[in-house]
Design an enzyme around this catalytic site. Structure first.
Site, mmCIF file in Angstrom:
data_model
loop_
_atom_site.group_PDB
_atom_site.id
_atom_site.type_symbol
_atom_site.label_atom_id
_atom_site.label_comp_id
_atom_site.label_asym_id
_atom_site.label_seq_id
_atom_site.Cartn_x
_atom_site.Cartn_y
_atom_site.Cartn_z
ATOM 1 N N LYS A 1 0.858 -1.178 0.000
ATOM 2 C CA LYS A 1 0.000 0.000 0.000
ATOM 3 C C LYS A 1 0.894 1.227 0.000
ATOM 4 O O LYS A 1 1.977 1.204 0.588
ATOM 5 C CB LYS A 1 -0.888 0.042 1.254
ATOM 6 C CG LYS A 1 -1.924 -1.061 1.337
ATOM 7 C CD LYS A 1 -2.743 -0.914 2.608
ATOM 8 C CE LYS A 1 -3.772 -2.014 2.739
ATOM 9 N NZ LYS A 1 -4.545 -1.882 4.012
ATOM 10 N N HIS B 1 -0.026 7.025 9.068
ATOM 11 C CA HIS B 1 1.195 6.510 9.689
ATOM 12 C C HIS B 1 2.193 7.617 10.033
ATOM 13 O O HIS B 1 3.257 7.346 10.586
ATOM 14 C CB HIS B 1 1.862 5.480 8.774
ATOM 15 C CG HIS B 1 1.154 4.156 8.758
ATOM 16 N ND1 HIS B 1 1.266 3.240 9.770
ATOM 17 C CD2 HIS B 1 0.307 3.615 7.853
ATOM 18 C CE1 HIS B 1 0.529 2.183 9.488
ATOM 19 N NE2 HIS B 1 -0.063 2.387 8.331
ATOM 20 N N HIS C 1 0.332 5.592 3.946
ATOM 21 C CA HIS C 1 -0.875 6.328 4.323
ATOM 22 C C HIS C 1 -0.536 7.467 5.279
ATOM 23 O O HIS C 1 0.358 7.339 6.120
ATOM 24 C CB HIS C 1 -1.884 5.378 4.975
ATOM 25 C CG HIS C 1 -3.260 5.942 5.098
ATOM 26 N ND1 HIS C 1 -3.628 6.806 6.105
ATOM 27 C CD2 HIS C 1 -4.353 5.781 4.321
ATOM 28 C CE1 HIS C 1 -4.893 7.139 5.948
ATOM 29 N NE2 HIS C 1 -5.365 6.532 4.879
#
Length: 579
Positions: free
Chosen positions: A139, A145, A142
């Protein structure tokens, strides 16, 4: 330095109250600085002396304070002893001595102002393992995080600056049922060509599509479970695809970490502990800690009363492991591999229950070192968005911060010429994000506001950078004027004394930060220092002053700049030279 004055006052209290000096060291605190008038330098509350059993716990605290203050004598260090409201005894040191002792370290090459304080004599130093950031692979990074990354970096920086050996670990989410869904999804919707062009975006798109399909399509759900079972059984084809996803992700993440200025010593992950997770289950079984539920799952009783009112599931009914199973295995492996003295996990507050269960199970398994494991939790960021809409990826936030900061710098009339404005805007924008995040208690949620965090005035990261750049410019411009010896009597103005009084608090701020691992203490200290410096720069010019006055003021501003830069680096901020 603060230690010299704290020790002198402690000796005075020790002689009067017939106690060891060291009893009084942690009880003495630098007094808050007043903007309008000169305030005392140190204070000790009678309530603290009562709690320590040094003074009787009964009677009027204010009368006790006044009686003790009358017994204490002034000397060549302390020029005034008085009392304040609430049973507070205050001490004012001789002003010339304050200037001399506080600026003494800044005339040395390797000044470690505040870090060598005797306050840290009782603080254990050793090996600290900090697990932070820990995004999921396959991924894009984001924005959610960001908090774990910058908080963990702060903790690692702080521990390192205080003499600990720090291991920075990134424990990637690289195993679990979500990879069953991603693997099954890639087999149906994936494209090797798209993966080569824009890997993380393509994997993200595949995951979203597979997740959507799985809501109504039982075949996708079954395929996901089967793919994860293949991973657990080390099927070569499934493992090859998973390994490709992992390598792609780590490579891209390292670019983001480089941009953030956040280093890691170890990239680990859940996948490293598959075999050990099976061993954990066997150990739990052997110790009689594993129970099987009616649904076929395996659980450990973590209730205080041992009545199964609270359980932690460590094995699914199909025999596959869970996050906590791998976390138990990881903790045991780390202790064996690194022999840490403390291990700190940095995650959001939704995982508090998970870590309580983890530490409890480790204790049940006979690992006393579980007491040295600690979870630092944090709240959520609300309303984080860019001009293009709601934020999903961290790079969008960093790009937005840089673009907005660059625009602000171009509009400002005070902006200096610089070799790389984009790099400066990136560093200042990052400072703004960090200070906004660190201003309050970590567990608190907060609302994100671009306009507020990028203000050049106020308690912002931009203001810290602006102050540091002004001080560095002053030091560079007057580099030929620096002197080894200065006359302390030339720095007795209120603005000079206020800065020095505030610097008295630096070691206390580091000590408090080390105790509760909250960065807000340091942020508050640095913003207050920056405001005091701004006032002093207006009223205490270096340019145009007699040489001896200019040299004294330059030493003062150099000392403030040194402490400001040290504190900023602990927060994870790269100080800029020009702005």
């Amino acid at each position: 330095m603060a230690c010299f004055f704290r020790r002198s006052i402690a000796a005075k209290l020790a002689r009067t109250l017939h106690q060891p000096e060291d009893v009084f060291i942690p009880a003495l605190h630098a007094a808050p600085v007043s903007k309008k008038r000169q305030s005392p330098d140190f204070r000790v509350p009678v309530s603290t002396l009562r709690m320590k059993g040094i003074l009787p716990s009964h009677g009027d605290a204010q009368l006790q304070a006044e009686a003790l203050a009358n017994e204490l004598n002034k000397d060549n260090v302390v020029e005034e002893i008085s009392t304040g409201p609430g049973g507070m005894i205050t001490f004012k040191v001789h002003r010339k001595l304050l200037v001399e002792k506080m600026l003494e370290p800044f005339g040395e090459e390797d000044a470690k102002f505040g870090f060598n304080s005797e306050l840290f004599n009782t603080v254990k130093k050793g090996k600290t393992l900090v697990e932070f950031s820990s995004p999921n692979i396959a991924k894009k990074f984001h924005a959610g995080h960001l908090r774990s990354t910058i908080i963990g970096n702060f903790i690692a920086n702080l521990k390192e600056s205080l003499g600990n050996h720090v291991i920075r670990m990134n424990y990637l989410g690289d195993w679990g049922m979500q990879f069953g869904l991603l693997g099954a999804g890639f087999e149906q919707f994936g494209s090797q060509e798209k993966l080569n062009v824009n890997p993380l975006q393509h994997l993200f798109d595949v995951y979203v599509q597979a997740n959507k399909e799985a809501e109504d399509n039982k075949e996708i759900q079954l395929a996901a479970r089967e793919f994860f079972q293949k991973l657990e059984q080390h099927d070569s084809q499934a493992m090859s695809l998973w390994q490709q996803f992992r390598e792609i992700t780590v490579k891209e993440y390292q670019q983001v970490y480089k941009r953030l200025g956040v280093p890691f010593d170890v990239y680990s992950g859940e996948s490293f502990h598959q075999e050990q997770a099976r061993e954990v289950v066997q150990l739990l079984q052997t110790r009689g800690l594993l129970k099987t539920t009616e649904r076929g799952t395996s659980v450990v009783d973590v209730s205080a009363e041992g009545d199964m009112s609270s359980c932690s599931t460590v094995l699914r009914s199909d025999g596959t492991s869970l996050y906590i199973t791998r976390d138990i295995a990881a903790a045991i492996d780390r202790k064996e591999k690194f022999n840490f003295d403390e291990m700190i996990y940095v995650t959001d507050k939704s995982q508090q229950n998970h870590f309580q269960h983890l530490f409890h199970i480790l204790r049940l398994m006979g690992h006393p070192w579980a007491e040295s494991c600690r979870h630092v939790s944090f709240g959520l960021v609300q309303g984080m968005s860019t001009r293009r809409g709601e934020v999903v990826f961290l790079e969008d936030v960093l790009d937005e911060a840089r673009a907005r900061m660059l625009h602000n710098m171009q509009q400002a009339t005070t902006t200096k010429e610089m070799a790389d404005p984009g790099d400066t805007a990136e560093k200042v924008g990052m400072s703004a994000l960090i200070v906004q995040d660190f201003r309050g208690p970590l567990e608190a949620d907060y609302r994100f506001d671009w306009d507020r965090i990028l203000q050049a005035q106020g308690d912002t990261g931009v203001f810290l950078q602006y102050t540091h750049a002004r001080l560095r410019s002053l030091i560079r411009t007057n580099s030929t004027m620096a002197a080894k010896e200065i006359d302390p009597s030339l720095l007795l103005e209120h603005r000079s004394i206020a800065i020095l009084q505030h610097l008295l608090r630096f070691d206390e701020v580091l000590y408090q930060s080390n105790r509760d691992l909250q960065p807000r203490h340091l942020v508050t200290f640095l913003t207050k220092l920056s405001h005091l410096v701004a006032s002093a720069l207006r009223e205490l010019p270096v340019k145009g002053s007699p040489d001896n006055v200019a040299q004294a003021r330059l030493r003062l501003f150099s000392g403030a700049c040194s402490v400001l830069a040290s504190g900023m680096r602990i927060l994870g901020i790269k100080p800029v030279e020009k702005m």
